[in-house]
Design a protein around this motif. Structure first.
Motif, mmCIF file in Angstrom:
data_model
loop_
_atom_site.group_PDB
_atom_site.id
_atom_site.type_symbol
_atom_site.label_atom_id
_atom_site.label_comp_id
_atom_site.label_asym_id
_atom_site.label_seq_id
_atom_site.Cartn_x
_atom_site.Cartn_y
_atom_site.Cartn_z
ATOM 1 N N THR A 83 0.621 15.830 6.110
ATOM 2 C CA THR A 83 0.534 15.011 7.218
ATOM 3 C C THR A 83 0.691 13.597 7.083
ATOM 4 N N LEU A 84 1.254 13.199 5.773
ATOM 5 C CA LEU A 84 1.644 11.980 5.527
ATOM 6 C C LEU A 84 2.940 11.422 6.130
ATOM 7 N N ILE B 110 9.789 3.584 2.232
ATOM 8 C CA ILE B 110 9.503 2.225 1.673
ATOM 9 C C ILE B 110 9.310 2.003 0.435
ATOM 10 N N PHE B 111 8.432 3.054 -0.172
ATOM 11 C CA PHE B 111 8.075 2.977 -1.743
ATOM 12 C C PHE B 111 9.466 2.965 -2.339
ATOM 13 N N THR C 181 -0.904 6.026 0.187
ATOM 14 C CA THR C 181 -0.582 7.453 0.312
ATOM 15 C C THR C 181 -1.826 8.190 0.462
ATOM 16 N N PRO D 198 2.433 27.228 0.301
ATOM 17 C CA PRO D 198 2.327 26.533 -1.155
ATOM 18 C C PRO D 198 0.829 26.721 -1.542
ATOM 19 N N GLY E 199 -3.278 9.209 4.264
ATOM 20 C CA GLY E 199 -2.738 10.356 5.224
ATOM 21 C C GLY E 199 -3.634 11.430 5.524
ATOM 22 N N ALA E 200 -4.212 12.051 4.699
ATOM 23 C CA ALA E 200 -5.303 13.260 4.884
ATOM 24 C C ALA E 200 -6.138 13.489 3.827
ATOM 25 N N LEU F 138 6.486 5.847 4.405
ATOM 26 C CA LEU F 138 5.707 5.282 3.650
ATOM 27 C C LEU F 138 6.379 5.672 2.567
ATOM 28 N N PHE F 139 6.870 6.853 2.254
ATOM 29 C CA PHE F 139 7.477 7.338 0.981
ATOM 30 C C PHE F 139 8.769 6.488 0.837
ATOM 31 N N PHE G 279 11.834 0.062 -2.186
ATOM 32 C CA PHE G 279 11.001 -0.943 -2.811
ATOM 33 C C PHE G 279 11.587 -1.003 -4.248
ATOM 34 N N CYS H 68 1.089 0.368 -1.894
ATOM 35 C CA CYS H 68 1.791 1.433 -1.300
ATOM 36 C C CYS H 68 1.247 2.806 -1.960
ATOM 37 N N MET I 178 5.809 18.825 1.975
ATOM 38 C CA MET I 178 5.416 20.544 2.480
ATOM 39 C C MET I 178 4.621 20.887 1.448
ATOM 40 N N MET I 179 4.695 20.374 0.104
ATOM 41 C CA MET I 179 3.960 20.986 -0.886
ATOM 42 C C MET I 179 2.354 20.344 -0.820
#
Lengths: 373, 368
Positions: free
Chosen positions: A125-126, A133-134, B17, B117, B20-21, A130-131, A137, B13, A120-121
């Protein structure tokens, strides 16, 4: 000669020293709640709600004292040894599975909540996976090292995280005592719900009930010190918030601490909330790892013949799937709320249960010795 | 070997990241300033004007403004998005509110910022006499970028005069507090320059009255302690019948407020000012190096400050606005129930406000 710690100087079985242990306890107490803690205490405890932290601190200390008493009475035996000396293992299995479920759930939901707020911050769009998994891991890496190496790593993570607290001092110019008001615990309050909510901020220490065979003697003070450190941080942050924001402003802000850091402006750093929140990932990682570790310990005890690594895979896989389920911040918070309530239940019920068993055992021993006489 | 793989995966990884954008700076319109006004159309009452810097292919820097009408502040943003080939993103902005809109109330617009934000808490707020749009669009030869000019202007003002330091956090803080009202600086674009006109005092989220610059100075003194300030006053000398100019610099003032709430119908708040400063300019006839005359002069300044403070307080009471935060003090001397039952608005306008001032001149400069 260099003094070696551990059991008979065996490095592999090195025991945890109280100092890193207290840092570990501090780090595994719930970190994410801190960001909304001032609002929570304002919402449930009303004006000057920051004082409620002290009451909760006392409650948590009672909880911790129970763990310390168990360690003393059990003479260093692990809780599994204590329980299974009286209660058959198959009776305990459903309870064990419940605890495992709650702990894995809490770890995964904490992770997901952090990811949602982070998205949100900063990266709307990510993909969240992915997070996840990170995190999974990194937890895998920590879990493989065992509790001793985990504690070491967490101490390092703490050293990176801790300087952030000094940023609070830059807010002092905006601070005004008149904003505290002279009213105590007034407004729309709900002390019971509030206590439950604020208590979740201290959760995490309950996993320490599994530490007994891995710690040095006189370690229980570490529990109190760790908890005290958390309280100091919570107290400081909520106290500053009440002097910095007006009361209704805290109520309106979902993450007041985020706004607090947003306002700090240091010569080399503006809008520090980005940095602070990113670094908070380390605390979340510690929490996730320790809950997974707790689950792994219980699994290991249940099925002793299976290799520990197998459980790590099972736990991480289920944690991963669980983390994928909720798809909005609201649903994560709902999950987290119920899981935390269960967590509080475990934090109180488990030590009480073990204490009861210990008393039964002590009474039995007395009778046996009396009969022998 | 395994460790190497671990590190490799971790690094992958981390870099992933970033996929994404992406925000490429040439494709962005980074907002420097946004102005909100009332529009003429009833259907789309809010008019938003944005200003962002542009760089031409020849490397010439400039600014561009875009305007759109809409039902809400974010709807206008979507419309503005359709007016440009760039992607609009927020920056460290100044947000201006037109006079008419400010008088209607700002909270609907300001609250949408708290959701986003991208809008920081240090975003500067100000009111524009007339239309905010006009101020952003006004071309002044010596000012290449109006938005940046305003931002630094407000920052400078905040350093000189604490009450002018207005941003999103302070506005919301005072708006949500029940014992104080927010203030915002008022700018005007009429004439050759962008000019500061004074301080806009609010009641809730509505702009009620404008305080002149000298009133703002007094408000600054009454609001809180000052560590290093200036005060320009003109004192009417009865003997000569002339107005004498006086500039006090390096002012250090301590502000103390006493509240008496025992008598419910006659509550009293007393503001006690202890002011120390040095004289930088004085156009009158008194010999300030002489102690007796200096004491007399101090008395004159005290009287000036008392009478002007009283005038200001009466004005604030008349408009039911409390930027000093007297309500906070009264609240803190009452019980929770009494404060909540009390209609503070009514009580405030009839409140007995007293001002006590003590002036000490630390020095009177190098010459006699």
């Amino acid at each position: 000669m260099v003094k070696k710690r551990g059991i008979n100087g065996d490095y592999m079985k090195e025991r945890l020293h109280p100092l890193p242990l207290s840092i570990l306890i501090y780090m595994i107490q719930n970190g994410l709640v801190l960001y909304s803690l001032p609002r929570l205490v304002a919402e449930y405890f009303g004006t000057n709600g920051w004082l409620s932290i002290i009451f909760i601190f006392v409650l948590v200390n009672i909880n911790i004292t129970m763990i310390a008493v168990i360690y003393k009475l059990g003479k260093g035996r692990s809780i599994f040894e204590i329980i299974e000396a009286t209660v058959p293992k198959w009776v305990m299995v459903p309870f064990y599975l419940f605890i495992i479920g709650v702990w894995i759930g809490m770890a995964s939901m904490n992770m997901k909540a952090y990811i949602f707020i982070y998205k949100m911050m900063f990266f709307p769009t990510l993909p969240a996976s992915l997070f996840i998994i990170f995190f999974i891991f990194l937890s895998f890496q920590l879990l493989r090292g065992g509790i001793y190496k985990m504690a070491k790593a967490i101490v390092v993570l703490c050293a990176i995280l801790q300087p952030m607290i000094f940023l609070l001092f830059y807010l002092i110019p905006e601070f005004e005592f008149a904003r505290y008001t002279t009213f105590f615990f007034k407004g729309e309050t709900d002390f019971f719900k509030g206590t439950l909510h604020v208590y979740t901020a201290f959760l995490g220490f309950e996993v320490s009930i599994l530490f007994f065979p891995m710690v040095e003697k006189k370690w229980t003070k570490a529990l109190f010190i760790g908890n005290f450190l958390s309280t100091v941080v919570y107290f400081l942050v909520t106290f500053i918030c009440f002097g910095f924001f007006s009361f209704d402003q805290i109520l309106k802000d979902i993450f007041p601490v985020m706004t607090l850091f947003e306002y700090t402006e240091v010569a080399f750093l503006t809008r520090a909330e980005n940095l602070c929140f990113s670094v908070l990932a380390f605390k979340i990682l510690s929490i996730i790892a320790i809950y997974y570790w707790g689950a792994q310990q219980i699994f290991e005890n249940m099925f002793k013949s299976i290799k520990p690594n197998f459980w790590i895979f099972i736990i991480l896989a289920s944690g991963f799937i669980l983390a994928l389920i909720p798809d909005s911040l609201v649903s994560v918070e709902e999950w987290l709320k119920w899981l935390s309530y269960c967590g509080i239940g475990i934090a109180w019920a488990l030590p009480i249960f073990v204490l009861c068993i210990l008393f039964i055992q002590i009474l039995k021993n007395h009778k046996e010795t009396d009969n022998a006489k | 070997m395994q460790n190497k793989i671990t590190v490799l995966i971790a690094i992958c990884c981390l870099f992933l990241t970033g996929c994404g954008a992406s925000n490429i700076i040439e494709d962005l319109a980074i907002l420097e300033s946004v102005a909100y006004d009332m529009s003429e159309s009833e259907e789309n009452p809010i008019k938003t004007t944005v200003l962002f810097p542009t760089v031409s292919k020849q490397g010439k820097a400039g600014t561009q403004t875009l305007t759109a009408n809409g039902k809400s502040s974010h709807e206008t943003f979507i419309k503005i998005q359709n007016l440009t080939n760039l992607k609009i993103v927020g920056g460290q902005t100044t947000i201006l509110f037109g006079e008419e809109l400010s008088k209607k109330g700002l909270i609907d617009i300001v609250e949408t910022f708290t959701r986003d934000p991208e809008v920081g808490t240090r975003v500067k707020f100000a009111i524009v006499e007339g239309k905010g749009e006009e101020l952003l669009k006004k071309k002044i030869h010596s000012i290449p970028d109006n938005a940046e000019y305003l931002y630094t202007f407000i920052e400078k003002l905040g350093k000189q005069n604490k009450v002018f330091n207005t941003d999103k956090y302070r506005f919301l803080r005072d708006y949500y507090d029940d014992g104080i009202d927010p203030v915002l600086p008022v700018f005007s674009y009429k004439g050759e320059n962008i000019e500061l006109k004074g301080l806009g005092a609010f009641k809730g989220d509505q702009y009620f009255t404008r305080l002149t610059l000298s009133e703002s100075q007094i408000l600054n003194l009454l609001s809180g302690d000052i560590k290093n300030g200036n005060l320009m006053i003109s004192i009417h000398d009865k003997e000569s019948g002339k107005n004498e100019q006086l500039l006090l610099s390096s002012i250090k003032s301590i502000n103390d407020k006493k509240v008496k709430t025992r008598k419910k119908n006659n509550m009293t708040v007393e503001v006690i000012l202890d002011l120390k400063g040095s004289v930088l300019e004085y156009t009158g006839t008194m010999n300030l190096s002489e102690e007796r005359q200096q004491r007399q002069f101090e008395k004159q300044v005290e009287n000036y400050l008392i009478s002007n403070s009283k005038k200001l307080l009466t004005k604030l009471q008349k408009y039911h606005t409390d930027p000093i935060g007297i309500g906070k003090l009264v609240r803190n001397s009452l019980t929770y129930e009494t404060w909540n039952k009390m209609k503070w608005d009514k009580v405030y306008s009839n409140l007995n406000l007293k001002v006590k001032v003590k002036v000490n001149l630390i020095n009177t400069g190098k010459s006699k």
